[in-house]
Design a protein around this motif. Structure first.
Motif, PDB file in Angstrom:
ATOM      1  N   UNK A 131      82.742  35.718 136.903  1.00 57.30           N
ATOM      2  CA  UNK A 131      83.995  35.860 136.145  1.00 57.30           C
ATOM      3  C   UNK A 131      83.859  35.304 134.732  1.00 57.30           C
ATOM      4  N   UNK A 132      83.047  34.268 134.566  1.00 59.85           N
ATOM      5  CA  UNK A 132      82.869  33.686 133.231  1.00 59.85           C
ATOM      6  C   UNK A 132      82.088  34.597 132.299  1.00 59.85           C
ATOM      7  N   UNK A 133      81.372  35.574 132.857  1.00 61.33           N
ATOM      8  CA  UNK A 133      80.589  36.495 132.035  1.00 61.33           C
ATOM      9  C   UNK A 133      81.427  37.652 131.507  1.00 61.33           C
ATOM     10  N   UNK A 134      82.665  37.749 131.937  1.00 55.26           N
ATOM     11  CA  UNK A 134      83.511  38.870 131.541  1.00 55.26           C
ATOM     12  C   UNK A 134      84.006  38.698 130.113  1.00 55.26           C
ATOM     13  N   UNK A 135      83.898  39.777 129.330  1.00 53.49           N
ATOM     14  CA  UNK A 135      84.341  39.778 127.934  1.00 53.49           C
ATOM     15  C   UNK A 135      85.246  40.985 127.724  1.00 53.49           C
ATOM     16  N   UNK A 136      86.424  40.763 127.136  1.00 56.53           N
ATOM     17  CA  UNK A 136      87.332  41.868 126.799  1.00 56.53           C
ATOM     18  C   UNK A 136      86.825  42.528 125.518  1.00 56.53           C
ATOM     19  N   UNK A 137      86.335  43.750 125.654  1.00 56.84           N
ATOM     20  CA  UNK A 137      85.732  44.447 124.521  1.00 56.84           C
ATOM     21  C   UNK A 137      86.762  45.214 123.711  1.00 56.84           C
ATOM     22  N   UNK A 138      87.681  45.890 124.380  1.00 60.95           N
ATOM     23  CA  UNK A 138      88.624  46.767 123.686  1.00 60.95           C
ATOM     24  C   UNK A 138      89.939  46.789 124.439  1.00 60.95           C
TER      25      UNK A 138
END
Length: 228
Positions: free
Chosen positions: A165-172
């Motif tokens: 979960x910590x690797x998740x990045x909101x891109x758009x």
């Protein structure tokens, strides 16, 4: 001596009446109002144009990032999902009772699935750019109008760890749709995840992002990636 009875002539005095001054002020006020409205309209149009340009640039950067991830794609097998296992167990049989071998539409190391009815996730294995000789899982998915990207840890041994979960990045943000299609030779485009068995492996992937800005129509941005 006699003084002249006629007074000396005075210089003529000229000027504007109060009505003329008021008319001039009204005309200047109307012209100023017209000029202000024109400048305000141009300023608003410029702001909207900049916002659309920024949105388009952000969408293009997202597609380019996804294309770069796919360019580093490898052919390491991922563990078969329940859908794939079921498709292999239920593969149609040929004459003589032999079971026909199932053909994967997507190349090895790539999988598309729908975790939820309204979402789509694509997962694949890529070589770690910053760590030669290591590999990592990459996930892209749409959730609640936001496109996320997650990259797992780079390792040299199999199995590869799933992104946390910590690797998740909101891109758009602000997306309406995220759709994928695979090109099956002699069959055409097929929506992912595929519902039926493929006859031959796909040779390309189509990525379509749907975005709506300020309540306008949905605009679709398309990127096609060919598989080597």
């Amino acid at each position: 001596m006699k003084r002249s009875k006629h007074p000396a002539p005075r210089d003529a005095v000229s000027g504007f009446t109060l009505i003329e001054v008021m008319i001039a002020i009204v005309i200047m006020a109307v012209l100023s109002l017209i000029a202000w409205r024109g400048l305000d309209s141009m300023s608003r149009a410029n702001v909207q144009l900049q916002e659309r340009s920024e949105d388009t640039a952000q969408l293009m950067r997202t597609l380019q990032q996804l294309q770069r991830d796919l360019a580093w794609r490898t052919t390491i097998e991922l563990p078969a999902s329940g859908m794939e296992a079921q498709a292999q167990d239920g593969a149609p049989s040929t004459g003589g009772g032999r079971q026909q071998a199932a053909v994967r539409l997507l190349p090895p190391g790539m999988e598309a699935r729908r975790p939820d009815p309204g979402s789509l996730l694509i997962e694949f294995v890529r070589a770690a750019p910053a760590a030669p000789g290591r590999w990592q899982r990459v996930q892209w998915w749409l959730q609640a109008g936001t496109l996320y990207r997650a990259v797992g840890a780079a390792v040299a041994a199999y199995p590869l760890p799933v992104p946390e979960a910590a690797d998740r990045v909101a891109v758009l943000q602000g997306l309406v749709s995220f759709e994928l299609r695979a090109w099956e030779p002699e069959q055409g485009w097929r929506a992912l995840p595929a519902a039926v068995q493929a006859r031959s492996p796909a040779s390309g992937l189509e990525i379509v992002l749907g975005a709506r800005r300020n309540g306008g129509p949905v605009l679709h941005y398309r990127q096609v990636v060919a598989f080597d």
